[in-house]
Write a protein that holds these residues in place. Structure first.
Motif, short mmCIF file in Angstrom:
data_model
loop_
_atom_site.label_atom_id
_atom_site.label_comp_id
_atom_site.label_asym_id
_atom_site.label_seq_id
_atom_site.Cartn_x
_atom_site.Cartn_y
_atom_site.Cartn_z
N PHE A 1 4.54 11.97 -0.25
CA PHE A 1 4.18 11.27 1.00
C PHE A 1 5.45 10.95 1.78
CE2 PHE A 1 3.18 7.29 3.26
CZ PHE A 1 2.16 7.77 4.08
N GLY B 1 1.70 7.25 -6.31
CA GLY B 1 0.66 8.23 -6.66
C GLY B 1 0.92 9.58 -6.04
N LEU B 2 1.53 9.60 -4.83
CA LEU B 2 1.81 10.86 -4.11
C LEU B 2 3.29 10.86 -3.75
CD1 LEU B 2 -1.28 10.99 -1.72
CD2 LEU B 2 -0.91 12.39 -3.76
N ILE C 1 0.94 4.26 -2.67
CA ILE C 1 0.72 5.65 -2.25
C ILE C 1 1.87 6.54 -2.70
CG2 ILE C 1 0.50 7.17 -0.25
CD1 ILE C 1 -0.98 4.88 1.15
N ALA D 1 0.83 -1.20 0.00
CA ALA D 1 0.00 0.00 0.00
C ALA D 1 0.87 1.26 0.00
CB ALA D 1 -0.93 -0.03 1.20
N ILE D 2 1.99 1.20 0.74
CA ILE D 2 2.88 2.37 0.81
C ILE D 2 3.49 2.64 -0.57
CG2 ILE D 2 5.05 3.23 1.82
CD1 ILE D 2 4.31 1.67 4.36
N PRO E 1 5.75 6.77 5.61
CA PRO E 1 5.40 5.37 5.33
C PRO E 1 5.38 4.52 6.61
CG PRO E 1 7.64 5.84 4.68
CD PRO E 1 7.05 7.16 5.04
#
Length: 849
Positions: free
Chosen positions: A88, A84-85, A81, A77-78, A91
């Protein structure tokens, strides 16, 4: 783990086989094993099953799988993310979230694994250089360490929190189980007015369903009363006292009567205490109700039965007693109470009925007259009498009334009474059914249960015994009155003495014979005082010993005693009176003498007549003796003259005349002896007498005078007695001549000599084989002038004084004389005389005088 242990063992074996360094290698392996065991126990202690998963998914192994898979998914998931970002920067937060979830679900063990897995994945995928476990920068190393510290801290704290929650749930479950299992009703009150929490016993007390709560918006479904049965003010209810901060413990415990709307009543002992928080503010209270109904009822029943017993024992008039008992029952135990007695035919008689309204009592009595109990009824009082078993009807329904009623009018009357509950109890005494008692609950609405039945049955037993005792007492009184009438009408005096020589009964005749105007005066006078005012004498005018009074002899152990006693009152001019006094004992079931009954027969007229007769006989005997002696002399003169003349016929007639004169002389001598005995002047020339020689000489002389019988002498005594030789010879002559006289068809008489077993008495027996004597005459033949009345005995004429004289002579020698005989089997007369070396030796001076 088994494989690891195997590896350890193989290493130890290798180490032990190597000659160099065996000791150091073995120590290292032991340390590794202990470290492994410690780590394993820690993981085992810090791993638990989650409550939100069902078996088998709740197994602890799944916690470790979730830890690893969860972190893998979190890192995935990290990556998504970050892709996509790109901006971020946290984590680690997602990985720590997984650690936290695993810690809450499975404990510190799986969460520690999740932390380590997360650290490895973050280092490998996100810390430069990527796809390497090397950490190039110190800042990144510090971040990894910080992550591990935070992860471990979260794991431990979350695990401990979850474990505490689980322990709290277990403790709560246990407390709930204990709370529900408590047999006392427990109420946990809330200070804010919320419905109280109650256990199973409290719900049962209040009549609530298992999941039903107390509705605090409605009035209570019960009443509380004090010990006297008065309604308790609401302010004084235990709940209200607790809410005011009072503590109900020890002497402050509240005893109340709980009465539900359905009529159930329970006695409760209520205790409790307020509950305060840490700041001293009351936020509730605990109230405990201990059911003491059985104890209270037992105390009430015991007290009630004690009152019943007191009244039952207070009077032997059972009618009045039952009336008192009925007033105790109503309204305490019943609204209606009735007692019916049953006769031998099964008919019932209403003895007592009670109700608080006396007009209803009269109505019930009239109702019973119009509608008597049917003896053949299958239920109710008739069935109780037939079976002896009580009947309990806790609830009386209208259907039961319809079934029991014999007609519509009786049904209407039963409905008018308003039966609620009924008990019918047998009245039993000595295994006999005397009747029934009936308890009826009507307007009070009270229900009878097994404890009430037990109390009623005990009342029935005690009342039955009281009725039976009263009946027995009345029967005894009637029998005693009848016996008293009979005894008072008897011509003889009757006196009853107890073992203390105290008079406990006397009739009017006895009182009159002893100079008292009434029986009561006689009974109020000690028996010793009665005796002391009289001068007592025996038949021979000698003082009568008080120890020989018949009733004293009986109380001393004799089975029967009698005596002829002369008496006159020394305090008055009352003439001398005579009585034949007989006494017999009354013996209890243990064979012990408890009373002596004495019958006093007045013999004054008879004794006076006999005295006049004896005086006449004595005078006549003396007057006859002189002419008989003269005739005897003249007869001898004529015998000498006729002998000289050779007149054989004249001599024969004179011989017959001389024999008759001898008989007349003996008769006169016997009559004179009787006269001397009656006045106590029979002289005895006392000396030592050789028994064997006396008997031998007497038998020899008598054998010469008889040709029809052989007189056989058997045995020897080789002893002496103290006495008058001639008088003892007179006794022996009388016995032997009687034996010859009353055995005409026999040819022998046996005279036997012996001593008794104690060597204290010489025993002489004279046995014939003649007509015998019936047992009914054995005692009477020794009486003066007594003759056997049967036809065979009358063929042997006589005056009946020989045996009487013989017995009196033997008595004066301190001996005894008796007979053993049966009709047609001959007779044996015995004479027992004390030997000279026996007790009589001490009486030698008196006997000689």
């Amino acid at each position: 783990m088994l494989s690891e242990v195997a590896e350890v063992m193989s290493e130890e074996q290798f180490a032990s086989s190597s000659p160099i360094g065996n000791g150091s290698k073995r120590g290292q392996l032991r340390s590794i094993t202990r470290l492994y065991q410690t780590v394993f126990r820690w993981f085992q202690a810090n791993t638990f099953s989650p409550k939100f998963l069902a078996s088998p998914w709740s197994h602890p192994v799944f916690g470790y799988l979730v830890a690893m898979l969860g972190q893998a998914l979190a890192v995935t998931a990290i990556i998504l993310i970050v892709h996509g970002l790109p901006s971020f920067r946290f984590p680690e937060a997602i990985v720590l979230l997984i650690v936290l979830l695993v810690a809450f679900g499975w404990g510190a063990g799986p969460s520690l694994v999740a932390t380590l897995v997360g650290a490895v994945l973050l280092t490998f995928l996100f810390v430069p250089p990527i796809f390497s476990f090397a950490v190039a920068q110190v800042v990144d190393l510090f971040g990894v360490i910080l992550y591990l510290v935070v992860g471990l801290t979260l794991s431990i704290l979350a695990s401990q929190t979850q474990q505490a929650r689980y322990r709290l749930e277990v403790l709560s479950t246990r407390l709930e189980t204990i709370f529900e299992a408590i047999t006392d009703a427990v109420f946990i009150l809330d200070a804010q007015g919320a419905p109280p929490r109650v256990n199973a016993a409290a719900r049962a007390l209040l009549g609530l369903a298992e999941d039903e709560q107390i509705d605090t918006t409605r009035a209570p479904s019960f009443d509380l009363l004090d010990e006297l049965g008065r309604p308790l003010p609401y302010e004084a209810w235990p709940e209200m006292r607790l809410r005011r901060g009072e503590t109900l413990q020890g002497e402050a415990t509240a005893d109340v009567l709980f009465r539900a709307r359905d009529g159930r009543t329970r006695y409760l002992s209520v205790s409790g205490a307020p509950v305060y928080n840490a700041y001293g503010a009351m936020h509730g209270a605990v109230l405990v109700c201990h059911d003491v109904t059985e104890r209270k009822r037992a105390e009430e029943h015991a007290q009630f039965l004690a009152e019943i017993s007191t009244f039952l024992a207070s009077s032997l008039d059972y009618t009045a007693t039952l009336a008192t008992i009925a007033r105790l029952m109503v309204p305490r135990l019943a609204d209606w109470f009735a007692v019916d007695l049953v006769d031998a035919e099964g008919h019932f008689e209403l003895i007592e009925v009670e109700h608080t309204d006396q007009s209803k009592v009269q109505w019930a009595k009239e109702l019973r007259k119009n509608y008597p109990i049917d003896p053949n009824a299958l239920t109710g009082a008739p069935n109780v009498v037939r079976t002896g078993k009580a009947e309990l009807y806790t609830d009386i329904s209208d259907e039961m009334l319809v079934a029991m009623a014999r007609n519509t009018e009786e049904l209407a009357l039963a409905r008018q009474v308003g039966y609620t509950s009924v008990m019918i109890i047998p009245l039993v005494a000595r295994s006999e059914i005397l009747g029934v008692i009936t308890f009826v609950s009507a307007e009070s609405g009270r229900k009878y249960y097994s404890p009430d039945l037990a109390l009623a049955e005990e009342v029935g037993r005690r009342a039955g015994v009281a009725i039976d005792n009263a009946r027995l007492y009345r029967e005894v009184q009637q029998a005693r009155d009848q016996l008293d009438i009979i005894l008072q009408s008897v011509a003889d005096g009757i006196v009853v003495y107890d073992t203390n020589n105290r008079i406990i009964y006397a009739n009017d005749v006895a009182a009159g014979m002893t100079g008292f105007t009434s029986v009561q005066d006689m009974m109020n006078t000690p028996s010793t005082a009665i005796v002391d005012k009289f001068a007592l004498i025996n038949e021979w005018k000698h003082p009568f010993p008080l120890s020989q009074l018949p009733h004293r002899r009986v109380l001393a152990g004799e089975r029967e005693a009698q005596a002829i006693i002369g008496y006159h009152d020394t305090t008055t001019e009352q003439p001398e009176r005579w009585s034949l006094t007989k006494s017999r004992p009354v013996i209890d079931e243990y064979g012990k003498v408890v009373f002596a009954i004495t019958i006093i027969h007045d013999m004054t007229a008879r004794i006076l007549a006999e005295q006049r007769k004896d005086e006449f006989i004595s005078m006549a005997s003396h007057e006859l003796k002189t002419p008989v002696t003269s005739l005897k002399g003249f007869t001898h003169v004529l015998q000498r003259r006729l002998t000289k003349l050779g007149d054989e016929q004249g001599l024969h007639f004179l011989a017959r005349m001389d024999a008759q004169l001898d008989r007349l002389t003996k008769l006169i001598s016997d009559l004179l002896d009787i006269s001397r005995m009656q006045v106590g002047k029979l002289s005895l020339d006392v000396e030592a007498v050789d028994v064997d020689a006396l008997v031998s000489e007497t038998v020899e002389n008598l054998q010469a005078a008889t040709s029809t019988h052989r007189l056989i002498m058997e045995g020897r005594t080789e002893a002496q007695v103290l006495g008058d030789k001639d008088r003892l010879g007179q006794v022996l002559i009388n016995l032997v001549t009687n034996a010859v006289k009353y055995s005409p068809n026999a040819d022998r008489v046996i005279v036997h000599l012996s001593t008794d077993e104690d060597q204290q008495h010489a025993v002489i027996s004279v046995q014939d084989f003649g007509i015998g004597i019936a047992e009914t005459h054995h005692q009477n033949i020794f009486e003066q002038f007594y003759q056997v009345t049967d036809s065979e005995g009358k063929t042997y004429p006589g005056l009946g004084i020989g045996l009487h004289i013989s017995q009196e002579i033997v008595k004066r020698h301190h001996g005894r004389m008796w007979v053993e005989s049966r009709k047609g089997e001959g007779a044996t007369f015995y004479v027992a005389l004390p030997l000279i070396n026996g007790k009589v030796t001490d009486e030698l001076p008196d006997a000689r005088s």
